[in-house]
Design a protein around this motif. Structure first.
Motif, short mmCIF file in Angstrom:
data_model
loop_
_atom_site.label_atom_id
_atom_site.label_comp_id
_atom_site.label_asym_id
_atom_site.label_seq_id
_atom_site.Cartn_x
_atom_site.Cartn_y
_atom_site.Cartn_z
N GLN A 95 0.83 -1.21 0.00
CA GLN A 95 0.00 0.00 0.00
C GLN A 95 0.87 1.25 0.00
OE1 GLN A 95 -3.09 0.37 -0.55
NE2 GLN A 95 -3.76 -1.74 -0.41
N ALA A 96 1.95 1.22 0.73
CA ALA A 96 2.86 2.37 0.77
C ALA A 96 3.51 2.58 -0.60
CB ALA A 96 3.92 2.17 1.85
N LYS A 97 3.91 1.49 -1.25
CA LYS A 97 4.50 1.58 -2.58
C LYS A 97 3.48 2.12 -3.59
CE LYS A 97 7.97 -2.04 -2.08
NZ LYS A 97 8.44 -3.35 -2.54
N ILE A 98 2.23 1.63 -3.47
CA ILE A 98 1.16 2.10 -4.36
C ILE A 98 0.96 3.60 -4.19
CG2 ILE A 98 -1.34 2.01 -4.76
CD1 ILE A 98 -1.17 -1.02 -4.22
N ALA A 99 0.90 4.07 -2.94
CA ALA A 99 0.71 5.49 -2.67
C ALA A 99 1.86 6.31 -3.24
CB ALA A 99 0.58 5.72 -1.16
N GLU A 100 3.09 5.80 -3.10
CA GLU A 100 4.26 6.50 -3.63
C GLU A 100 4.20 6.57 -5.15
OE1 GLU A 100 9.10 5.93 -3.87
OE2 GLU A 100 7.96 4.76 -2.41
N LEU A 101 3.83 5.46 -5.79
CA LEU A 101 3.72 5.44 -7.25
C LEU A 101 2.59 6.36 -7.75
CD1 LEU A 101 4.31 1.65 -8.02
CD2 LEU A 101 5.82 3.58 -8.55
N GLN A 102 1.50 6.42 -7.00
CA GLN A 102 0.41 7.32 -7.39
C GLN A 102 0.86 8.78 -7.32
OE1 GLN A 102 -2.81 6.05 -4.83
NE2 GLN A 102 -3.75 4.84 -6.48
N ASN A 103 1.62 9.10 -6.29
CA ASN A 103 2.14 10.47 -6.17
C ASN A 103 3.09 10.79 -7.33
OD1 ASN A 103 0.73 11.06 -3.86
ND2 ASN A 103 2.37 10.39 -2.49
N LEU A 104 3.94 9.82 -7.69
CA LEU A 104 4.85 10.01 -8.82
C LEU A 104 4.08 10.17 -10.13
CD1 LEU A 104 7.70 7.45 -7.97
CD2 LEU A 104 7.85 9.95 -7.95
N ALA A 105 3.01 9.39 -10.29
CA ALA A 105 2.20 9.46 -11.51
C ALA A 105 1.50 10.82 -11.61
CB ALA A 105 1.18 8.33 -11.54
N GLU A 106 0.96 11.30 -10.50
CA GLU A 106 0.29 12.60 -10.49
C GLU A 106 1.29 13.72 -10.81
OE1 GLU A 106 -1.79 13.11 -6.81
OE2 GLU A 106 -2.99 11.30 -7.12
N SER A 107 2.48 13.60 -10.26
CA SER A 107 3.52 14.60 -10.53
C SER A 107 3.91 14.59 -12.01
CB SER A 107 4.73 14.33 -9.65
OG SER A 107 5.77 15.21 -9.96
N ALA A 108 4.07 13.39 -12.57
CA ALA A 108 4.41 13.28 -13.99
C ALA A 108 3.30 13.84 -14.86
CB ALA A 108 4.69 11.82 -14.35
N ARG A 109 2.06 13.59 -14.49
CA ARG A 109 0.91 14.11 -15.26
C ARG A 109 0.89 15.63 -15.23
NH1 ARG A 109 -2.44 13.78 -19.35
NH2 ARG A 109 -4.52 14.51 -18.87
N ARG A 110 1.11 16.23 -14.07
CA ARG A 110 1.15 17.70 -13.95
C ARG A 110 2.25 18.27 -14.83
NH1 ARG A 110 0.02 16.78 -8.48
NH2 ARG A 110 2.25 16.79 -8.02
N ASP A 111 3.44 17.61 -14.81
CA ASP A 111 4.56 18.08 -15.63
C ASP A 111 4.22 18.00 -17.12
OD1 ASP A 111 6.00 18.55 -13.33
OD2 ASP A 111 7.18 16.69 -13.46
#
Length: 97
Positions: free
Chosen positions: A8-24
Motif C-alpha cells: 500500500q505504501a509503494k502504491i501510494a508512492e507510485l500514485q504520487n509520482l504518476a500525479e507529478s508526472a501528469r502535472r509536468d
C-alpha cells in the motif's frame, strides 16, 4: 516477504509520482500550445470559433385540405390514413374544387 501495508505504501508512492508526472506533462503541453498561439497570433476566441453553426429548419406550412364531406363538414388532406367517413366511398366524389 512483503506485507500488505508495504504494498500500500509503494502504491501510494507510485500514485504520487504518476500525479507529478501528469502535472509536468500538462504544463509542458500548455507551454507548447501557448508558444504556437503566440507564434501565429491566435487567441482563445479564434479557437472557439471552429464549431459549425446549428442547422436551422423552417417550420412546415400547413397542407391544404383536398377532400371534404359536405354532410358532416369533415375534411382530409389526402395524406396518411384515410378517415372513417371515406371508407367504401369514391374519393373523387369528395374532392374540393
Amino acid at each position: 516477504m512483503t506485507t500488505y501495508q508495504e504494498y500500500q505504501a509503494k502504491i501510494a508512492e507510485l500514485q504520487n509520482l504518476a500525479e507529478s508526472a501528469r502535472r509536468d506533462e500538462l504544463n509542458s503541453a500548455k507551454e507548447k500550445i501557448a508558444a504556437i498561439m503566440r507564434e501565429h497570433g491566435l487567441t482563445l476566441a479564434d479557437l472557439a470559433g471552429t464549431a459549425k453553426p446549428a442547422k436551422v429548419s423552417k417550420p412546415r406550412a400547413p397542407v391544404p385540405m383536398k377532400y371534404r364531406d359536405t354532410a358532416t363538414g369533415q375534411s382530409w388532406t389526402g395524406r396518411g390514413r384515410a378517415p372513417k367517413w371515406l371508407e367504401g366511398k369514391n374519393k373523387e366524389d369528395f374532392l374540393i374544387k
